[in-house]
Motif scaffolding. Structure first.
Motif, PDB file in Angstrom:
ATOM      1  N   GLY A 106       0.559  -1.714   0.009  1.00 28.49           N
ATOM      2  CA  GLY A 106      -0.005   0.264  -0.566  1.00 28.49           C
ATOM      3  C   GLY A 106       1.067   1.253   0.049  1.00 28.49           C
ATOM      4  O   GLY A 106       0.806   2.182   0.375  1.00 28.49           O
ATOM      5  N   LEU A 107       1.869   1.113  -0.610  1.00 27.11           N
ATOM      6  CA  LEU A 107       2.923   2.027  -1.068  1.00 27.11           C
ATOM      7  C   LEU A 107       2.325   3.118  -1.863  1.00 27.11           C
ATOM      8  O   LEU A 107       1.901   3.557  -2.855  1.00 27.11           O
ATOM      9  N   ARG A 108       3.022   4.501  -1.381  1.00 27.39           N
ATOM     10  CA  ARG A 108       2.553   5.666  -2.696  1.00 27.39           C
ATOM     11  C   ARG A 108       3.583   5.117  -3.356  1.00 27.39           C
ATOM     12  O   ARG A 108       4.828   5.002  -3.551  1.00 27.39           O
ATOM     13  N   ARG A 109       2.718   6.344  -4.525  1.00 28.22           N
ATOM     14  CA  ARG A 109       4.075   5.946  -6.094  1.00 28.22           C
ATOM     15  C   ARG A 109       5.190   7.273  -5.521  1.00 28.22           C
ATOM     16  O   ARG A 109       4.731   8.377  -4.840  1.00 28.22           O
ATOM     17  N   ALA A 110       6.018   5.893  -6.699  1.00 28.99           N
ATOM     18  CA  ALA A 110       7.419   7.389  -5.937  1.00 28.99           C
ATOM     19  C   ALA A 110       7.479   8.228  -6.609  1.00 28.99           C
ATOM     20  O   ALA A 110       7.411   8.245  -7.751  1.00 28.99           O
ATOM     21  N   THR A 111       8.155   9.395  -6.112  1.00 26.99           N
ATOM     22  CA  THR A 111       8.864  10.313  -7.084  1.00 26.99           C
ATOM     23  C   THR A 111      10.454  10.838  -7.441  1.00 26.99           C
ATOM     24  O   THR A 111      11.049  10.452  -5.732  1.00 26.99           O
ATOM     25  N   GLY A 112      11.209  10.683  -7.938  1.00 27.65           N
ATOM     26  CA  GLY A 112      12.772  11.087  -8.134  1.00 27.65           C
ATOM     27  C   GLY A 112      13.419  10.297  -7.640  1.00 27.65           C
ATOM     28  O   GLY A 112      13.284   8.756  -7.860  1.00 27.65           O
ATOM     29  N   LEU A 113      14.505  10.127  -7.659  1.00 24.17           N
ATOM     30  CA  LEU A 113      15.269   9.052  -7.888  1.00 24.17           C
ATOM     31  C   LEU A 113      15.774   8.516  -6.589  1.00 24.17           C
ATOM     32  O   LEU A 113      15.682   7.207  -6.596  1.00 24.17           O
ATOM     33  N   ARG A 114      15.490   8.506  -5.365  1.00 22.39           N
ATOM     34  CA  ARG A 114      15.236   8.080  -4.264  1.00 22.39           C
ATOM     35  C   ARG A 114      14.040   7.417  -3.985  1.00 22.39           C
ATOM     36  O   ARG A 114      14.274   5.708  -3.485  1.00 22.39           O
TER      37      ARG A 114
END
Length: 408
Positions: free
Chosen positions: A146-154
């Motif tokens: 249930g994680l949020r979609r990631a943004t950025g390199l990290r």
């Protein structure tokens, strides 16, 4: 016309989303035979299908993840249960095929053994899922947390590491058993358990963008058709005509997961707000709750009957009630307890049609604040409802099935 053999898992939440498609296929002249939960056989036969009950080994099977200590333990519990059903799934579908000599097979995503029997049969076949699928898509976080979609390199680095770890866990819990059964049935081994999704000629997924994440490209065999919102005929439903206030519908899971605190928190949170709280107890005893004068607790109520009268839905995050609420343009507050519910909750948040509250922070005060915030999102919920309509629903799904029949 053709005979289509269908096998579901032993859960209403897996049969009911498929019903509109089965009714459409029936109306197009196909002979549909269904092996499913024993409690639903009479209803299906009355609707013109040839239905029979799953064996007792499957019919009485229940998920046992509700008391897991963490999401990974819950995933382990679910996969172990599905793996334990595999020999019965496989034997059950083989028996159905031998009895009915169908032209095509449809099988539930959660019946791993059924998928193996369907592929080994050499018949045209399709997989369907009433909920989100564990697709390995480059823009998505690993499925199940249930994680949020990631943004950025990290964020991308986080997803890469976690995706590899989750794939390892799925394989550790189930790949050996899946491959042993595949080899036993004359099929090749898979590299990963999730590769099961690559085997069906067609996968019908009962959801649609933008509730499901938008992707640049979907797998060629996958068809998003929108939700299946069918409910059984309810001729003797409860009389709610005495309720004149706007209704807040609160749903607990129909498969036990110890979520009584959600119903009681909602009753307490909405007291004095001018709304009447209707709690459907699901797998719980209605006497568990203290309803008071501004609340009603029921075993069951037809969603079709009550949703047009609702102002908001507060849910455990079951895919069925969530998509039904959104199909009516209703904002929703999701309090996820387990299974796929964290994935459902995250998509509710991401599409902007509601609010999410963790069970860790579930209090009447916090829930009241989430309800207030969600009520302001009704415009977004209406947009989701329109998108669901455009997805095509049962007609789209039936077209996919007939396309597989025509290719045979």
């Amino acid at each position: 016309m053709s005979t289509i053999a269908v096998m579901t898992s032993p859960a209403k939440g897996h049969l009911y989303p498929l019903m509109e498609t089965l009714l459409e296929l029936r109306d197009r002249g196909h002979n549909v035979v269904v092996r499913t939960l024993g409690s639903e056989v009479t209803m299906l036969n009355n609707l013109g299908f040839k239905a029979s009950a799953l064996s007792e080994d499957l019919n009485s099977a229940e998920l046992e993840d509700w008391d897991a200590s963490n999401p990974l333990a819950a995933l382990n519990a679910v996969l172990q249960q599905l793996v334990s059903r595999m020999p019965h799934d496989c034997a059950e579908l083989k028996e159905l095929i031998a009895q009915e000599n169908p032209d095509m097979v449809m099988v539930d995503f959660t019946t791993f053994g059924g998928q193996i029997a369907a592929e080994a049969s050499g018949l045209p076949w399709a997989l369907w899922s009433p909920t989100f699928l564990p697709l390995e898509m480059p823009d998505d976080p690993p499925f199940g947390l249930g994680l949020r979609r990631a943004t950025g390199l990290r964020g991308k680095a986080r997803d890469k590491v976690l995706r590899r770890g989750m794939s390892h866990l799925w394989d550790r819990f189930s790949l050996k058993q899946v491959n042993e059964m595949r080899v036993k049935n004359g099929l090749g081994k898979l590299r990963h358990t999730t590769d099961l999704l690559k085997r069906p000629p067609a996968v019908i997924n009962f959801t649609a963008e933008p509730f499901e994440y938008a992707r640049k490209q979907w797998p060629e065999n996958l068809h998003l058709v929108g939700p299946g919102n069918w409910s059984p005929p309810n001729h003797d439903g409860p009389d709610l005509s005495h309720i004149t206030d706007p209704i807040a519908l609160v749903t607990c899971s129909t498969e036990f997961q110890d979520d009584a605190e959600l119903g009681q928190a909602a009753i307490d949170a909405l007291k004095g707000t001018g709304m009447h709280t209707v709690v459907t107890a699901g797998a719980l005893d209605p006497l568990t709750f203290r309803p008071g004068e501004q609340a009603t607790v029921l075993d069951f109520v037809s969603h079709d009957a009550i949703l047009p009268r609702c102002a908001i839905v507060i849910s455990h995050g079951g895919m069925g009630i969530t998509q039904k609420a959104l199909s009516h343009g209703l904002p929703i507050v999701v309090v996820p307890f387990g299974r796929d519910q964290k994935e459902v909750a995250e998509r509710v948040r991401a599409c902007g049609a509601g609010e999410v509250l963790s069970t860790k922070y579930l209090t009447p005060e916090r829930l009241h604040a989430k309800v207030t915030a969600a009520m302001a999102r009704s415009g977004r919920a209406t947009k989701i409802a329109k998108a669901f309509e455009k997805a095509g629903g049962a007609q789209h799904a039936a077209n996919v099935v007939e396309d597989q029949l025509n290719r045979a």
